[in-house]
Design a protein around this motif. Structure first.
Motif, short mmCIF file in Angstrom:
data_model
loop_
_atom_site.label_atom_id
_atom_site.label_comp_id
_atom_site.label_asym_id
_atom_site.label_seq_id
_atom_site.Cartn_x
_atom_site.Cartn_y
_atom_site.Cartn_z
N ALA A 1 0.85 -1.20 0.00
CA ALA A 1 0.00 0.00 0.00
C ALA A 1 0.88 1.25 0.00
O ALA A 1 0.50 2.29 -0.54
N ASN A 2 2.08 1.12 0.59
CA ASN A 2 2.98 2.27 0.63
C ASN A 2 3.45 2.68 -0.76
O ASN A 2 3.74 3.86 -1.00
N ILE A 3 3.54 1.71 -1.67
CA ILE A 3 3.99 2.06 -3.03
C ILE A 3 2.97 3.00 -3.66
O ILE A 3 3.33 3.97 -4.33
N GLU A 4 1.69 2.71 -3.42
CA GLU A 4 0.66 3.58 -4.01
C GLU A 4 0.77 4.99 -3.44
O GLU A 4 0.58 5.96 -4.17
N GLN A 5 1.07 5.07 -2.17
CA GLN A 5 1.22 6.39 -1.57
C GLN A 5 2.40 7.15 -2.19
O GLN A 5 2.29 8.33 -2.54
N THR A 6 3.51 6.44 -2.36
CA THR A 6 4.68 7.08 -2.98
C THR A 6 4.35 7.50 -4.41
O THR A 6 4.73 8.58 -4.87
N MET A 7 3.60 6.63 -5.11
CA MET A 7 3.20 6.95 -6.50
C MET A 7 2.33 8.20 -6.55
O MET A 7 2.46 9.03 -7.44
N ARG A 8 1.41 8.30 -5.60
CA ARG A 8 0.54 9.49 -5.58
C ARG A 8 1.36 10.75 -5.40
O ARG A 8 1.14 11.76 -6.06
N ARG A 9 2.33 10.65 -4.50
CA ARG A 9 3.18 11.82 -4.26
C ARG A 9 4.00 12.14 -5.50
O ARG A 9 4.22 13.29 -5.85
N MET A 10 4.43 11.09 -6.16
CA MET A 10 5.23 11.29 -7.38
C MET A 10 4.39 11.98 -8.45
O MET A 10 4.85 12.88 -9.14
N LEU A 11 3.17 11.54 -8.56
CA LEU A 11 2.28 12.11 -9.58
C LEU A 11 2.00 13.60 -9.29
O LEU A 11 2.00 14.42 -10.21
N SER A 12 1.80 13.93 -8.03
CA SER A 12 1.60 15.34 -7.68
C SER A 12 2.81 16.15 -8.10
O SER A 12 2.70 17.29 -8.54
N LYS B 1 -10.61 10.63 -15.77
CA LYS B 1 -10.60 9.65 -14.69
C LYS B 1 -9.16 9.15 -14.58
O LYS B 1 -8.62 8.63 -15.55
N HIS B 2 -8.55 9.37 -13.47
CA HIS B 2 -7.19 8.84 -13.35
C HIS B 2 -7.01 8.15 -12.00
O HIS B 2 -7.73 8.44 -11.04
N GLU B 3 -6.07 7.25 -11.95
CA GLU B 3 -5.88 6.46 -10.74
C GLU B 3 -4.42 6.03 -10.65
O GLU B 3 -3.69 6.04 -11.65
N VAL B 4 -4.04 5.65 -9.46
CA VAL B 4 -2.68 5.18 -9.22
C VAL B 4 -2.77 3.81 -8.57
O VAL B 4 -3.63 3.59 -7.70
N MET B 5 -1.96 2.87 -9.01
CA MET B 5 -1.98 1.53 -8.39
C MET B 5 -0.58 0.95 -8.33
O MET B 5 0.30 1.35 -9.10
N ALA B 6 -0.40 0.00 -7.42
CA ALA B 6 0.82 -0.80 -7.40
C ALA B 6 0.42 -2.18 -7.90
O ALA B 6 -0.52 -2.78 -7.39
N ILE B 7 1.11 -2.66 -8.92
CA ILE B 7 0.70 -3.94 -9.50
C ILE B 7 1.87 -4.90 -9.65
O ILE B 7 3.04 -4.48 -9.60
N SER B 8 1.53 -6.14 -9.84
CA SER B 8 2.51 -7.09 -10.33
C SER B 8 1.80 -7.90 -11.40
O SER B 8 0.83 -8.59 -11.11
N SER B 9 2.23 -7.76 -12.63
CA SER B 9 1.56 -8.47 -13.73
C SER B 9 1.74 -9.97 -13.55
O SER B 9 0.84 -10.75 -13.82
N ILE B 10 2.93 -10.36 -13.10
CA ILE B 10 3.18 -11.76 -12.77
C ILE B 10 3.91 -11.79 -11.43
O ILE B 10 5.01 -11.27 -11.30
N LYS B 11 3.26 -12.42 -10.48
CA LYS B 11 3.84 -12.47 -9.14
C LYS B 11 4.75 -13.68 -9.07
O LYS B 11 4.28 -14.82 -9.09
N VAL B 12 6.04 -13.42 -8.99
CA VAL B 12 6.99 -14.55 -8.98
C VAL B 12 7.54 -14.82 -7.58
O VAL B 12 8.43 -15.65 -7.41
N THR B 13 7.05 -14.11 -6.58
CA THR B 13 7.49 -14.38 -5.21
C THR B 13 6.30 -14.87 -4.39
O THR B 13 5.14 -14.64 -4.77
N GLU B 14 6.59 -15.53 -3.28
CA GLU B 14 5.52 -15.92 -2.35
C GLU B 14 5.68 -15.09 -1.08
O GLU B 14 6.80 -14.80 -0.66
N ASP B 15 4.52 -14.75 -0.49
CA ASP B 15 4.55 -13.99 0.76
C ASP B 15 4.70 -14.99 1.92
O ASP B 15 3.91 -15.90 2.06
N ARG B 16 5.75 -14.80 2.70
CA ARG B 16 5.98 -15.70 3.84
C ARG B 16 6.27 -14.88 5.09
O ARG B 16 6.47 -13.67 5.02
N LYS B 17 6.31 -15.61 6.20
CA LYS B 17 6.69 -14.96 7.46
C LYS B 17 7.86 -15.73 8.06
O LYS B 17 7.95 -16.95 7.87
#
Ligand SMILES: Nc1nc2c(ncn2[C@@H]2O[C@H](COP(=O)(O)OP(=O)(O)OP(=O)(O)O)[C@@H](O)[C@H]2O)c(=O)[nH]1
Ligand SMILES: [Mg+2]
Length: 447
Positions: free
Chosen positions: A327-338, A352-368
């Motif tokens: 979610a932080n990437i989207e915030q950084t992107m918004r600031r960048m766009l401003s 209509k415009h929007e900012v998103m953080a995406i991964s077209s292909i997710k090649v990592t797994e989320d672990r703890k």
């Protein structure tokens, strides 16, 4: 009548255009695999799929075009094949049309409808040429040579500068001289692009496609000391030709009829590469966005007016960041766009415009981590590693521009792991926010 929507996929080289198009098509072709599992799969949050409106999709071999077809099968094969690899860099322009069948939302309309989605792919190197349209040869030369004097570029351009220094003010224009200069300038641009810098003009020197060996690409910037020489006059004429015969036709043919636009931004890699690369990327992006209104005057009218009604700015490759940090990437992107849109032209428009953080292909797994203190990590295969492992990439800087002294983010250039790709043939590639992207771009068109 079948509705047609053209989605422009824009971004500098290596920003993720080809991977995005490939993954999007595969997701559309395989969406029925998820019909019983709402809210999951690559197109989660794309309402036509979630509501069960989406029936099927099919790649159309379109005979009515002078463009090569986007190499969809090749892209997919390189990812799902026995040694999964990212697709190769794009050499030329290509196009693909996907026909989608869906049932309209209004229940009294029983017959399925069809919609054609057109996607165009091109080498990112060509995008950086757009700002040249607004410049004279003199201005362009000044800008290019000033940029070449900065930071690491200074070293890489030495051979070119040595060569130019030996040219006298009486120099005439000669194709052999121009060719030698262009070879040296290209060598310099190549090192620069390999190091992540984007301001590499003329872009076709790096990706000539059909113009390989064409005299029009023997175009280089010259110092003002040579203004008035035959060489300068010849280069100035070539500069004009390059704009009118190479940049403008590409721009007019492929950018002016776009209905929806996604601008892919390789924010994370640029953060990893550091301040000079990051600054050059954001400044070049700002210049390029301005040039989209070329010829129309006032505001970002090409982007906002005409046919293009929705523009999405997407930070790609966000599978390089732990889940909690996305979610932080989207915030950084918004600031960048401003920052990029500091005149408020984009946001003041009705676009209509929007900012998103995406991964077209997710090649990592989320672990703890298993041992306390428990924290989120990524399981993946970085470039050059023999085996996948757990990695902590650190956090994405929240500020724009980042406080460089405090940045502790590591971009591991994760590679596709074969075992994560095999189901893609039937279920699409694992992705982050791909469905949200499609919902924003075309969700309304399924009414
Ligand atoms: N982890 C991850 N890496 C990605 C993703 N998308 C792209 N990449 C990486 O970025 C590289 C470039 O992606 P491409 O789609 O080829 O980029 P492009 O914009 O088409 O580049 P050009 O054809 O050179 O203009 C890939 O080789 C991958 O290393 C993604 O969703 N996740
Ligand atoms: Mg590409």
């Amino acid at each position: 009548m079948t509705k047609k929507i053209s989605i422009g996929v824009t971004g500098f080289s290596r920003s993720g255009k080809t991977v995005f198009i490939g993954s999007l098509i595969q997701a559309l072709l395989t969406s029925d695999a998820w019909s019983e599992r709402k809210g999951q799969g690559p197109l989660a949050r794309f309402s036509p799929v979630e509501r069960g409106q989406f029936i099927s999709a099919q790649v159309k071999s379109d005979l009515n075009t002078d463009l090569p077809q986007f190499p969809f099968r090749k892209v997919r094969e390189s990812l799902v094949g026995s040694s999964s690899k990212w697709p190769t860099a794009t050499e030329g322009i290509s196009r693909i049309v996907v026909e989608v069948e869906f049932s309209p939302r209004k229940s009294f309309i029983k017959r399925p409808r069809k919609m054609q989605i057109e996607l165009i792919d091109f080498p990112g190197e060509w995008l950086i040429d757009l700002p040249m349209l607004d410049l004279s040869y003199e201005e362009w030369s000044r800008n290019m040579l000033a940029a070449a004097e900065c930071g690491a570029r200074k070293e890489w351009v030495l051979k070119y500068f040595d060569h130019v220094d030996a040219i006298g003010i009486g120099a005439a224009f000669d194709e052999e001289v121009a060719e030698d200069l262009a070879d040296l300038w290209r060598e310099y641009l190549q090192v620069s692009i390999d190091s992540g810098y984007v301001l590499n003009q003329p872009g076709r020197l790096l990706r000539p496609d059909a113009l390989r060996n064409s005299p029009i690409l023997r175009l280089v910037p010259l110092p003002e000391r040579l203004a008035g020489s035959g060489l300068w006059v010849g280069m100035e004429a070539r500069f004009k030709d390059y704009k009118s015969k190479v940049i403008k036709p590409f721009y007019k043919k492929h950018f002016s009829k776009i209905d929806r636009q996604i601008v892919l931004i390789d924010l994370l890699r640029a953060i990893q590469l550091g301040e000079p690369v990051f600054n050059e990327m954001t400044e070049s992006l700002s210049e390029t966005l301005k040039s989209f209104n070329y010829g129309k005057g006032g505001g970002l009218s090409w982007l906002v007016g005409g046919a293009t009604s929705h523009v999405l700015f997407a930070a790609t490759k966000c599978d390089h960041v732990t889940r909690g940090d996305r979610a932080n990437i989207e915030q950084t992107m918004r600031r960048m766009l401003s920052h990029l849109d500091d005149q408020n032209e984009l946001r003041a428009s009705s676009l209509k415009h929007e900012v998103m953080a995406i991964s077209s292909i997710k090649v990592t797994e989320d672990r703890k981590t298993t041992k306390p203190p428990v924290r989120e990590v990524l399981f993946g295969l970085p470039k050059g590693a023999a085996q996948p492992n757990q990695y902590d990439p650190g956090g994405v800087p929240l500020d724009f521009p980042p406080h460089w002294g405090e940045v502790d983010f590591e971009f591991y250039e994760f590679q596709p792991m074969h075992e994560l790709m095999t189901d893609a043939l039937y279920e699409g590639f694992p992705a982050i926010n791909l469905g949200r992207v499609l919902e924003f771009l075309i969700g309304d068109d399924f009414a």
